[in-house]
Design an enzyme around this catalytic site. Sequence first.
Site, short mmCIF file in Angstrom:
data_model
loop_
_atom_site.label_atom_id
_atom_site.label_comp_id
_atom_site.label_asym_id
_atom_site.label_seq_id
_atom_site.Cartn_x
_atom_site.Cartn_y
_atom_site.Cartn_z
CB ALA A 83 -0.93 0.00 1.21
CB THR B 38 -1.24 4.56 -4.87
OG1 THR B 38 -0.21 4.04 -5.71
CG2 THR B 38 -2.00 5.65 -5.60
N PRO C 137 -4.96 8.87 -2.43
CG PRO C 137 -7.03 8.78 -1.35
CD PRO C 137 -5.59 8.50 -1.13
CB THR D 245 -3.19 -5.20 -6.30
OG1 THR D 245 -3.26 -4.29 -7.40
CG2 THR D 245 -3.43 -6.61 -6.80
CD GLU E 95 4.84 -2.51 -8.99
OE1 GLU E 95 3.62 -2.39 -9.24
OE2 GLU E 95 5.44 -1.82 -8.13
N GLY F 169 -16.01 -8.92 -35.09
CA GLY F 169 -17.09 -8.89 -34.11
C GLY F 169 -16.83 -9.76 -32.90
#
Length: 380
Positions: free
Chosen positions: A123, A125, A127, A157, A240, A341
């Site tokens: 963790a 990032t 806001p 994630t 990463e 398609g």
Amino acid sequence: MTDAAEREMLYDLVRRFAREHIAPHVTTWDEAGEFSRQLYLQAAELGLLGIGYPEELGGTAATHSLRAALWLALCRHGGSGGVLASLLSHNIGLPPVVALGSDALKQQVVPDVLAGRKIAALAITEPGGGSDVAALRTRARREGDEYVIEGEKTFITSGMRADWITVAVRTGEERGASGISLILLPGDSAGLRRSQLHKMGWQCSDTAHLFFDGVRVPASHLLGAEGEGFRAIMHNFNGERLGIACAALGFAQACHDEALAWAQQRQTFGVTLNQHQVIRHKLVDMQQRLRSTEAWINAVCARADGGDSGADWVGEVCVLKNQATQTMQFCADTAVQILGGMGFMRGTLSERIYREVKVLTIGGGTEEIMKELAARQWRI
């Protein structure tokens, strides 16, 4: 056994695992918005979660080339960024623990994660900022033998069900790299609140907004010394980004595989699609990008395995990430066009990857940030 032989054996093992345990279920998992934790145990049983980690913690030492084989096979034959992101989220959450955690903390945490019994996340990032790590605001203050965490994180994630979360916090001055630390947070901590986020792609990967309201963590869960977090985060980013490059190549190969198979059996105007020159040229354009990206990844892995991480190393990994994600973007777009398609229909691999492209051009550092870091490293 040579490294090439080990790489081939691992690739084949992961290919069979992905085809049996992932690919047939991805559409159902996407619709459900999650996949079973049983998949972690199944991957761990084959030793896949422990590749690149110390043996004394339940892992298996591995070269960068071997790790690349894992990512490439999982992505090419599993075909799901959502599964990849959550199943391997420990590869961004655990390295700081292994590098900086106390022996007791490592023994408490790492073996369970590598065995698939627990899930780890990272963790960073917030806001108010993503790539500008030095501006993060989540704060941890020391009170006796504990740290008290206040703040929030987003786009995390495995954030909804992680059992261990490596959290970047501010323990020093209000702004700047020197005030940042890393703390390992138990997922069942009082005061931790999680909110599910909904995304364009990676549907079966849980992504969370985390809120820390007076969360207390033992001081022994500090990773390294106070103020050492920024350097550890930057080092973690290099691994990463190399993993993202490998993943992007694997997904791009998957798009080519599907497009080629479709072109060889779909008929228009009395002949199969691949008998039309324009379609053959599209497939060749895909191969051109795939082969050049694969060669670059192999060269970077060989350089890393040889111990060469000179002054331009960060720049090379950053631009490699851009090259690989742009290759994925081109191949996904071209595959959808060849499928016509059908390429617009849920359930085709190329449609899923087309929606998942953008997150890899953003996660681990945006294209723009990658170019700026390379420019600084290369003194441009």
